[in-house]
Write an enzyme that holds these catalytic residues in place. Sequence first.
Site, PDB file in Angstrom:
ATOM      1  N   ASN A 196       0.171 114.692   0.094  1.00  0.00           N
ATOM      2  CA  ASN A 196       0.061 115.731   1.107  1.00  0.00           C
ATOM      3  C   ASN A 196      -0.119 115.195   2.534  1.00  0.00           C
ATOM      4  O   ASN A 196      -0.396 115.954   3.443  1.00  0.00           O
ATOM      5  CB  ASN A 196      -1.144 116.616   0.737  1.00  0.00           C
ATOM      6  N   LYS A 197       0.016 113.894   2.719  1.00  0.00           N
ATOM      7  CA  LYS A 197      -0.320 113.291   4.016  1.00  0.00           C
ATOM      8  C   LYS A 197       0.942 113.037   4.843  1.00  0.00           C
ATOM      9  O   LYS A 197       2.054 113.025   4.311  1.00  0.00           O
ATOM     10  CB  LYS A 197      -1.055 111.963   3.794  1.00  0.00           C
ATOM     11  N   PRO A 198       0.738 112.776   6.146  1.00  0.00           N
ATOM     12  CA  PRO A 198       1.899 112.484   6.994  1.00  0.00           C
ATOM     13  C   PRO A 198       2.738 111.311   6.486  1.00  0.00           C
ATOM     14  O   PRO A 198       3.962 111.317   6.628  1.00  0.00           O
ATOM     15  CB  PRO A 198       1.265 112.171   8.347  1.00  0.00           C
TER      16      PRO A 198
END
Length: 449
Positions: A196-198
């Site tokens: 879910n991270k950049p």
Amino acid sequence: MTAALRPRPVPGLGAAAIGPAEEALVLDVLRRQELFRYYGNDPQRPPQMAATLEKEAAALLGLPYVLAVSSGTAALEIVLGAAGIGPGDEVIVPAWSWISCFTSVVRSGARPVLAEVDASLCLDPAEIARLTTPRTKAVLVVHFQGAAAAMEPIVLAAHGRGLFVIEDCAEAPGATYRGRRVGTWGDAAIFSFQHNKPMTAGEGGLIATRDLRLYERAVRLHDLGQYRAPHAAITPAREPAFAGGQYRMSELTAAVALAQLRKLDVLRDHCRALKARITARLARLPGITLRPLADDAGDFGFELYFYARTPEIAAAFRARLDALNVWCQQRTGTYPQYRREYVQTGLAANPALSPFRGISPWPAPGYRAEDFPRTEDLTARFVALPLGWKFTADDADYIAASVEAVHGEICFGEPSRPTAKTAVTSPSATPPAAPRPPLSRDKVPSSPH
Ligand SMILES: *Cc1c(COP(=O)(O)O)cnc(C)c1O
């Protein structure tokens, strides 16, 4: 406002940007049949994917030491252990933060001490003076959802008291504060490659530091106490060995992570431009307040927050924006720690390992909702607008127009309805909001401390 309900854009940051670059590096690892970072087919020449990831991340940050590990949570646990933090110590953690910001401290044996956030939704720097005791060893700063915390006052307050500063950059890689990247302001930083991270590789993490001793101890802690040749080539071993864990990154993970690291700034600039487009319009709306940031220009820009006057108005905004096909739920699950089960029980895996054992009654002051009026107030009133790699300028304009339309209805009772087809009338969801004088922008309350 366009006449039709616009379809929702595909959400996602790093994951949505996966393509040929990731494929090429992963295939390279597979074709060489070298999946373990420390040795492959030629014992004299270990494969280089994790090593290259570390080298490029270090260059990007301008820091001498970066270590790839198995997750952001592992990175937090390793940094705490490598810094020598343990039983009897206290670590200041923002009450509004990800699960592992709290649990990693508990697992180190130290006690997390919860701090209020300010309207930036990051640690309020004034909390460091209020919460420091003779047992305080470190401050864990979270750069919440793309935006840097106020690092100058935080570092001044922490270093002035001899505290170690850990920057949690899991949600804000690529963000800057006063022109310098997050992760370079404190004593050690962690990054995450969770889905879910950049930047993502499904799982994975990084530790970054300019502290040589911390680096060596982190290497040992992440690799069963060992300190192998590739690390010795960077800086020779000085610290005695101790019992470590196993939190290594595989070459496959490193391949994806490396491709993603190389895209980070492009992804950031894309989100930043979209956010600026929307912000320019929302800043003019009376009755709502944009999340004030410690450094607006340095924001990654993948999530735009604004505050409504009341939780009910925020809920009405979310319901109506959702009905207009606008994503408006926070991308990352961040919670007030005091509402989580592991805080309410105060337990560790073994009761004797809990830093809260013997405290009665539990939850004690400092671990209950009523002790955090400011965090409670702020986090009940925001609306989050996530942006992503697949969002276009037209998507951004639609989001801005939708907020304007809903704002017209909710804040002024003026149904400036975007289209007859949209289900924006659900009277029960909307309390009758008192009309506001157009030019009095709401102020987020200032810190009680
Ligand atoms: C995601 C996240 C972490 C942990 O990362 P994992 O790789 O999922 O273990 C830590 N801190 C913050 C603020 C996060 O958002």
